[in-house]
Motif scaffolding. Structure first.
Motif, PDB file in Angstrom:
ATOM      1  N   UNK A   1      11.058  15.080  12.356  1.00  0.00           N
ATOM      2  CA  UNK A   1      10.470  14.395  13.076  1.00  0.00           C
ATOM      3  C   UNK A   1      10.698  13.419  13.228  1.00  0.00           C
ATOM      4  N   UNK A   2      10.841  12.650  14.147  1.00  0.00           N
ATOM      5  CA  UNK A   2      10.527  11.570  15.725  1.00  0.00           C
ATOM      6  C   UNK A   2      11.724  10.063  14.384  1.00  0.00           C
ATOM      7  N   UNK A   3      12.343  10.107  15.456  1.00  0.00           N
ATOM      8  CA  UNK A   3      12.749   8.502  14.584  1.00  0.00           C
ATOM      9  C   UNK A   3      12.642   7.768  14.536  1.00  0.00           C
ATOM     10  N   UNK A   4      11.470   7.684  14.557  1.00  0.00           N
ATOM     11  CA  UNK A   4      10.375   6.003  14.407  1.00  0.00           C
ATOM     12  C   UNK A   4       8.470   6.393  13.759  1.00  0.00           C
ATOM     13  N   UNK A   5       7.961   5.834  13.436  1.00  0.00           N
ATOM     14  CA  UNK A   5       7.050   6.036  14.049  1.00  0.00           C
ATOM     15  C   UNK A   5       6.334   5.978  15.189  1.00  0.00           C
ATOM     16  N   UNK A   6       4.723   5.766  15.468  1.00  0.00           N
ATOM     17  CA  UNK A   6       4.179   5.940  17.432  1.00  0.00           C
ATOM     18  C   UNK A   6       3.378   5.102  17.056  1.00  0.00           C
ATOM     19  N   UNK A   7       3.191   4.619  16.212  1.00  0.00           N
ATOM     20  CA  UNK A   7       2.109   3.279  16.109  1.00  0.00           C
ATOM     21  C   UNK A   7       2.103   2.557  14.754  1.00  0.00           C
ATOM     22  N   UNK A   8       1.465   2.199  14.108  1.00  0.00           N
ATOM     23  CA  UNK A   8       0.762   1.793  12.806  1.00  0.00           C
ATOM     24  C   UNK A   8      -0.011   1.943  11.859  1.00  0.00           C
ATOM     25  N   UNK A   9       0.541   3.349  11.041  1.00  0.00           N
ATOM     26  CA  UNK A   9      -1.247   4.160  10.761  1.00  0.00           C
ATOM     27  C   UNK A   9      -1.457   3.315   9.844  1.00  0.00           C
ATOM     28  N   UNK A  10      -3.328   4.063   9.647  1.00  0.00           N
ATOM     29  CA  UNK A  10      -4.503   3.636   8.790  1.00  0.00           C
ATOM     30  C   UNK A  10      -4.061   4.439   6.872  1.00  0.00           C
ATOM     31  N   UNK A  11      -4.656   3.531   6.359  1.00  0.00           N
ATOM     32  CA  UNK A  11      -4.438   3.996   4.875  1.00  0.00           C
ATOM     33  C   UNK A  11      -4.875   5.455   4.067  1.00  0.00           C
ATOM     34  N   UNK A  12      -6.159   5.816   5.880  1.00  0.00           N
ATOM     35  CA  UNK A  12      -6.661   7.073   5.358  1.00  0.00           C
ATOM     36  C   UNK A  12      -5.748   8.100   5.875  1.00  0.00           C
ATOM     37  N   UNK A  13      -4.365   7.709   6.810  1.00  0.00           N
ATOM     38  CA  UNK A  13      -3.486   9.031   7.068  1.00  0.00           C
ATOM     39  C   UNK A  13      -2.080   9.158   6.728  1.00  0.00           C
ATOM     40  N   UNK A  14      -2.310   7.615   6.320  1.00  0.00           N
ATOM     41  CA  UNK A  14      -0.757   7.740   4.682  1.00  0.00           C
ATOM     42  C   UNK A  14      -0.976   8.690   3.211  1.00  0.00           C
TER      43      UNK A  14
ATOM     44  N   UNK B   1       0.960  -1.446   0.153  1.00  0.00           N
ATOM     45  CA  UNK B   1       0.080   0.236   0.037  1.00  0.00           C
ATOM     46  C   UNK B   1       0.986   1.331  -0.006  1.00  0.00           C
ATOM     47  N   UNK B   2       1.956   1.173   0.606  1.00  0.00           N
ATOM     48  CA  UNK B   2       2.862   2.715   0.678  1.00  0.00           C
ATOM     49  C   UNK B   2       3.829   3.070  -0.806  1.00  0.00           C
ATOM     50  N   UNK B   3       3.827   1.746  -1.337  1.00  0.00           N
ATOM     51  CA  UNK B   3       4.688   1.571  -2.616  1.00  0.00           C
ATOM     52  C   UNK B   3       3.563   2.634  -3.492  1.00  0.00           C
ATOM     53  N   UNK B   4       2.340   1.896  -3.520  1.00  0.00           N
ATOM     54  CA  UNK B   4       1.220   2.414  -4.468  1.00  0.00           C
ATOM     55  C   UNK B   4       0.723   3.925  -3.716  1.00  0.00           C
TER      56      UNK B   4
END
Length: 322
Positions: A261-274, A168-171
């Motif tokens: 930005x922080x050094x990494x994500x703080x959760x697993x984001x969903x499609x809409x937030x991406x 999904x991220x690649x797309x």
């Protein structure tokens, strides 16, 4: 001749009666008094599957099931897997179920914004999976409901979640808006995880993404409360107010004491937030605060923000929260 005619008639009646009984037995209600689960192992032939069905109480006779299946079954083979057999399901329908491979589906759900420490707990608690998993890399799982079958490994489920996120991220990255403040897919995931934690209102995601994008462009601190909490709890609920010492803590996540930005994500984001991060709203907003209705009010200037904050404080005082 009369005796021969009677014998012929008797034989014909017996054949018709036998055929009717066979049809009724094959298509009539089965013996299972309640819903059953039967697992047909890989490599099982019809006879072995019938033995398992009889042992489970889904059919009355394995040999009769095999006999009728060869007559009425159409020659289609059965498929291995875990099957949910409804109470009193007929032999005919059981065979169709096995031939169609409509196995029992189980699901494990990762909600949008769930941190990996809680995703690990969910996957470990999912029944009928086997094996253990380490905590997945934060932001590597695509929130969704994932089906699995009894005996699947937990790691195989994690692998599917991670492949789904990568795909999904690649797309989404390929169709991103030009001129973004995020320069890599990983940066997009980091910012999307902050957006995910900062609003639960779908219509606000692109505006929240715009606020943080504008701040990054200006070199301002993001000042996102969830980034304070993450190094304390790894994303679990804090359960209390943020301490001043935590707000002032210097670490790789706290966006109140660092720019960027922080050094990494703080959760697993969903499609809409991406999607929001890769196509933020066209806005000059730099601030937002709760509006008292579950949403947020946005501001372009600090003066506007201070007015909005005072309105929010007044709402909280009226509610007895301050």
């Amino acid at each position: 001749m009369r005796r021969f005619g009677c014998l012929t008639l008797f034989t014909a009646l017996a054949l018709v009666g036998g055929a009717l009984w066979a049809i009724h037995d094959w298509g009539g209600a089965g013996p299972a008094p309640k819903n059953l689960t039967v697992t047909i192992q890989p490599g099982s032939g019809l006879s072995k599957a019938a033995d398992q069905l009889e042992a489970a109480g889904a059919i009355r006779s394995a040999s009769r099931f095999v006999f009728f299946a060869k007559i009425f079954g159409g020659g289609t083979g059965i498929r291995a897997g875990e099957y949910g057999i409804l109470a009193h399901l007929s032999q005919s329908d059981i065979l169709k179920l096995l031939q169609g491979g409509k196995t029992l589906q189980r699901f494990v759900t990762i909600p949008e914004g769930l941190p990996s420490i809680l995703a690990q707990e969910r996957i470990m608690a999912a029944p009928e999976l086997i094996g253990t998993i380490d905590r997945p890399a934060e932001g590597s799982l695509l929130p969704d409901s994932y089906s699995y079958q009894r005996g699947d490994t937990r790691q195989s489920v994690v692998n599917r979640m991670q492949r789904a996120m990568q795909a999904y991220l690649a797309k989404a990255w390929a169709s991103r808006k030009p001129g973004l403040v995020v320069h890599t897919p990983q940066e997009a995931i980091i910012l999307a995880s902050i957006v995910e934690k900062e609003t639960a209102v779908p219509s606000e995601r692109r505006m929240v993404a715009a606020v943080y994008s504008n701040r990054l462009k200006r070199g301002m601190m993001l000042q996102a409360d969830p980034t304070i909490i993450y190094p304390v709890t790894l994303g679990k609920a804090l359960g209390r107010r943020i301490l001043l010492s935590e707000k002032n803590a210097k670490n790789a996540y706290n966006t109140y004491t660092m720019t960027g930005l922080p050094k990494g994500p703080i959760a697993n984001p969903g499609r809409a937030s991406i999607d929001a991060v890769l196509n933020p709203a066209d806005s000059n907003a730099l601030y937002f605060v709760a509006d008292g209705t579950g949403g947020s009010v946005f501001a372009d200037t600090l003066e506007q923000q201070n007015i909005n904050v005072q309105k929010w404080y007044a709402i909280r005082r009226a509610r007895g929260e301050m």
